[in-house]
Design a protein around this motif. Structure first.
Motif, PDB file in Angstrom:
ATOM      1  N   VAL A   1       0.843  -1.206   0.000  1.00 19.10           N
ATOM      2  CA  VAL A   1       0.000   0.000   0.000  1.00 19.10           C
ATOM      3  C   VAL A   1       0.882   1.260   0.000  1.00 19.10           C
ATOM      4  O   VAL A   1       0.609   2.237  -0.697  1.00 19.10           O
ATOM      5  N   ILE A   2       1.957   1.219   0.781  1.00 17.39           N
ATOM      6  CA  ILE A   2       2.875   2.364   0.867  1.00 17.39           C
ATOM      7  C   ILE A   2       3.555   2.609  -0.483  1.00 17.39           C
ATOM      8  O   ILE A   2       3.611   3.746  -0.973  1.00 17.39           O
ATOM      9  N   LEU A   3       4.026   1.543  -1.103  1.00 20.07           N
ATOM     10  CA  LEU A   3       4.679   1.687  -2.416  1.00 20.07           C
ATOM     11  C   LEU A   3       3.676   2.165  -3.469  1.00 20.07           C
ATOM     12  O   LEU A   3       4.004   2.982  -4.344  1.00 20.07           O
ATOM     13  N   GLU A   4       2.448   1.689  -3.343  1.00 19.66           N
ATOM     14  CA  GLU A   4       1.382   2.098  -4.270  1.00 19.66           C
ATOM     15  C   GLU A   4       1.123   3.608  -4.146  1.00 19.66           C
ATOM     16  O   GLU A   4       0.898   4.287  -5.155  1.00 19.66           O
ATOM     17  N   ALA A   5       1.181   4.119  -2.912  1.00 18.10           N
ATOM     18  CA  ALA A   5       0.993   5.563  -2.705  1.00 18.10           C
ATOM     19  C   ALA A   5       2.081   6.341  -3.446  1.00 18.10           C
ATOM     20  O   ALA A   5       1.831   7.419  -4.002  1.00 18.10           O
ATOM     21  N   GLY A   6       3.279   5.790  -3.478  1.00 18.61           N
ATOM     22  CA  GLY A   6       4.368   6.416  -4.238  1.00 18.61           C
ATOM     23  C   GLY A   6       4.087   6.367  -5.724  1.00 18.61           C
ATOM     24  O   GLY A   6       4.280   7.345  -6.449  1.00 18.61           O
ATOM     25  N   ARG A   7       3.620   5.233  -6.163  1.00 19.54           N
ATOM     26  CA  ARG A   7       3.340   5.042  -7.591  1.00 19.54           C
ATOM     27  C   ARG A   7       2.276   6.017  -8.105  1.00 19.54           C
ATOM     28  O   ARG A   7       2.280   6.401  -9.277  1.00 19.54           O
ATOM     29  N   GLN A   8       1.346   6.417  -7.223  1.00 17.72           N
ATOM     30  CA  GLN A   8       0.235   7.282  -7.631  1.00 17.72           C
ATOM     31  C   GLN A   8       0.616   8.768  -7.635  1.00 17.72           C
ATOM     32  O   GLN A   8      -0.217   9.619  -7.950  1.00 17.72           O
ATOM     33  N   ALA A   9       1.850   9.094  -7.284  1.00 14.76           N
ATOM     34  CA  ALA A   9       2.253  10.501  -7.151  1.00 14.76           C
ATOM     35  C   ALA A   9       2.281  11.200  -8.515  1.00 14.76           C
ATOM     36  O   ALA A   9       2.480  10.553  -9.551  1.00 14.76           O
ATOM     37  N   PRO A  10       2.090  12.517  -8.501  1.00 16.53           N
ATOM     38  CA  PRO A  10       2.275  13.264  -9.749  1.00 16.53           C
ATOM     39  C   PRO A  10       3.755  13.311 -10.123  1.00 16.53           C
ATOM     40  O   PRO A  10       4.619  13.268  -9.242  1.00 16.53           O
ATOM     41  N   SER A  11       4.043  13.371 -11.422  1.00 19.34           N
ATOM     42  CA  SER A  11       5.426  13.576 -11.861  1.00 19.34           C
ATOM     43  C   SER A  11       5.404  14.402 -13.140  1.00 19.34           C
ATOM     44  O   SER A  11       4.435  14.341 -13.902  1.00 19.34           O
ATOM     45  N   ALA A  12       6.473  15.174 -13.339  1.00 17.82           N
ATOM     46  CA  ALA A  12       6.520  16.067 -14.504  1.00 17.82           C
ATOM     47  C   ALA A  12       6.369  15.255 -15.794  1.00 17.82           C
ATOM     48  O   ALA A  12       7.060  14.245 -15.988  1.00 17.82           O
ATOM     49  N   ARG A  13       5.472  15.684 -16.647  1.00 22.42           N
ATOM     50  CA  ARG A  13       5.147  15.011 -17.913  1.00 22.42           C
ATOM     51  C   ARG A  13       4.774  13.534 -17.706  1.00 22.42           C
ATOM     52  O   ARG A  13       4.889  12.719 -18.610  1.00 22.42           O
ATOM     53  N   ASN A  14       4.381  13.228 -16.484  1.00 15.34           N
ATOM     54  CA  ASN A  14       4.024  11.849 -16.108  1.00 15.34           C
ATOM     55  C   ASN A  14       5.128  10.841 -16.479  1.00 15.34           C
ATOM     56  O   ASN A  14       4.846   9.693 -16.795  1.00 15.34           O
ATOM     57  N   LEU A  15       6.383  11.313 -16.391  1.00 15.80           N
ATOM     58  CA  LEU A  15       7.490  10.441 -16.793  1.00 15.80           C
ATOM     59  C   LEU A  15       7.758   9.324 -15.776  1.00 15.80           C
ATOM     60  O   LEU A  15       8.325   8.296 -16.124  1.00 15.80           O
ATOM     61  N   GLN A  16       7.385   9.586 -14.510  1.00 13.41           N
ATOM     62  CA  GLN A  16       7.613   8.586 -13.436  1.00 13.41           C
ATOM     63  C   GLN A  16       9.053   8.053 -13.490  1.00 13.41           C
ATOM     64  O   GLN A  16       9.270   6.834 -13.592  1.00 13.41           O
ATOM     65  N   PRO A  17      10.020   8.990 -13.427  1.00 12.90           N
ATOM     66  CA  PRO A  17      11.424   8.574 -13.654  1.00 12.90           C
ATOM     67  C   PRO A  17      12.082   8.016 -12.397  1.00 12.90           C
ATOM     68  O   PRO A  17      13.180   8.415 -12.030  1.00 12.90           O
ATOM     69  N   TYR A  18      11.361   7.099 -11.696  1.00 14.77           N
ATOM     70  CA  TYR A  18      11.918   6.653 -10.425  1.00 14.77           C
ATOM     71  C   TYR A  18      12.087   5.149 -10.308  1.00 14.77           C
ATOM     72  O   TYR A  18      11.508   4.374 -11.057  1.00 14.77           O
ATOM     73  N   CYS A  19      12.904   4.827  -9.316  1.00 13.34           N
ATOM     74  CA  CYS A  19      13.033   3.432  -8.894  1.00 13.34           C
ATOM     75  C   CYS A  19      13.108   3.474  -7.366  1.00 13.34           C
ATOM     76  O   CYS A  19      13.845   4.285  -6.808  1.00 13.34           O
ATOM     77  N   PHE A  20      12.309   2.652  -6.726  1.00 14.77           N
ATOM     78  CA  PHE A  20      12.298   2.600  -5.259  1.00 14.77           C
ATOM     79  C   PHE A  20      12.911   1.274  -4.839  1.00 14.77           C
ATOM     80  O   PHE A  20      12.359   0.222  -5.140  1.00 14.77           O
ATOM     81  N   ILE A  21      14.046   1.343  -4.176  1.00 11.62           N
ATOM     82  CA  ILE A  21      14.708   0.105  -3.750  1.00 11.62           C
ATOM     83  C   ILE A  21      14.338  -0.172  -2.292  1.00 11.62           C
ATOM     84  O   ILE A  21      14.606   0.645  -1.408  1.00 11.62           O
ATOM     85  N   VAL A  22      13.679  -1.304  -2.085  1.00  7.62           N
ATOM     86  CA  VAL A  22      13.244  -1.700  -0.738  1.00  7.62           C
ATOM     87  C   VAL A  22      14.378  -2.519  -0.119  1.00  7.62           C
ATOM     88  O   VAL A  22      14.656  -3.629  -0.559  1.00  7.62           O
ATOM     89  N   VAL A  23      15.035  -1.934   0.871  1.00  5.33           N
ATOM     90  CA  VAL A  23      16.186  -2.605   1.483  1.00  5.33           C
ATOM     91  C   VAL A  23      15.758  -3.199   2.829  1.00  5.33           C
ATOM     92  O   VAL A  23      15.301  -2.474   3.712  1.00  5.33           O
ATOM     93  N   ARG A  24      15.905  -4.517   2.947  1.00  9.28           N
ATOM     94  CA  ARG A  24      15.542  -5.218   4.191  1.00  9.28           C
ATOM     95  C   ARG A  24      16.717  -5.996   4.765  1.00  9.28           C
ATOM     96  O   ARG A  24      16.722  -6.343   5.933  1.00  9.28           O
ATOM     97  N   ASP A  25      17.695  -6.270   3.922  1.00 11.54           N
ATOM     98  CA  ASP A  25      18.862  -7.060   4.330  1.00 11.54           C
ATOM     99  C   ASP A  25      19.688  -6.283   5.367  1.00 11.54           C
ATOM    100  O   ASP A  25      20.135  -5.164   5.090  1.00 11.54           O
ATOM    101  N   PRO A  26      19.875  -6.860   6.574  1.00 11.20           N
ATOM    102  CA  PRO A  26      20.589  -6.142   7.643  1.00 11.20           C
ATOM    103  C   PRO A  26      21.989  -5.680   7.237  1.00 11.20           C
ATOM    104  O   PRO A  26      22.411  -4.583   7.609  1.00 11.20           O
ATOM    105  N   GLU A  27      22.705  -6.515   6.485  1.00 14.73           N
ATOM    106  CA  GLU A  27      24.058  -6.143   6.051  1.00 14.73           C
ATOM    107  C   GLU A  27      24.026  -4.912   5.150  1.00 14.73           C
ATOM    108  O   GLU A  27      24.847  -3.989   5.275  1.00 14.73           O
TER     109      GLU A  27
END
Ligand code: FMN
Length: 167
Positions: free
Chosen positions: A33-59
């Motif tokens: 749900v949290i990542l989906e909220a990010g996906r729904q955000a406005p972006s210039a020219r709707n380019l959505q030029p992002y990548c969200f890296i979910v880091v869970r590994d303790p190292e």
């Protein structure tokens, strides 16, 4: 999950940066749900030029700490690293908006977050194998809060807002 206007405002007004977390992990559905909220955000020219890296590994999380004050990054069950394609003019703004959408969604779900702007970009890129053309804009930590910080002082509107012209 209908929400009134007052409830919506209280999510904005009551949010605090959380720097202490419980060790329990975040349910997959909440994270989605949290990542989906990010996906729904406005972006210039709707380019959505992002990548969200979910880091869970303790190292890996450990290697995202670049100062004493940010050691709490390791304590958070999840860190989301917001990257933007630097070929898009508004990439930094676009990523920031998407991350803040996630912060608000997390708050609504009873999760705590903290923005992280202090890091060595080249080292983060090497650690997470992020390609050259992607800029690391910021990170957010995510987890169940283990503290309830007092509100931080905020400037008054009279100091921040001008009408029609600056002077
Ligand atoms: C772009 C940005 C970068 C930040 N970087 C850090 C950081 O590296 N470490 C940290 O503990 N807090 C960081 N913060 C959190 C701020 O310190 C915090 O938002 C501010 O003190 C106001 O407190 P509040 O979020 O509880 O309202 C950052 C916030 C933003 C927006």
């Amino acid at each position: 999950m209908a929400m009134g206007f007052q409830e919506f405002l209280s999510i904005i007004y009551n949010r605090r940066s959380i720097r202490r977390y419980e060790s329990r992990s975040i349910p997959d559905e909440a994270l989605r749900v949290i990542l989906e909220a990010g996906r729904q955000a406005p972006s210039a020219r709707n380019l959505q030029p992002y990548c969200f890296i979910v880091v869970r590994d303790p190292e890996l999380k450990k290697r995202l700490v670049f100062s004493e004050w940010n050691r709490f990054i390791q304590e958070a069950p999840v860190v989301i690293v917001g990257c933007g394609d630097s070929r898009a003019k508004w990439a930094v703004v676009d990523v920031a908006i998407a991350l803040q959408n996630m912060v608000m969604a997390a708050e609504a779900l009873g999760l705590g977050t903290c923005w992280i702007g202090h890091f060595v970009e080249e080292e983060v890129k090497r650690t997470l194998r992020i390609p050259e053309h992607m800029k690391v804009v910021a990170m957010i930590t995510l987890g169940y809060p283990a503290e309830k910080p007092a509100p931080r002082p905020k400037k008054g509107l009279e100091e921040l807002v001008r009408y029609d012209t600056f002077e």
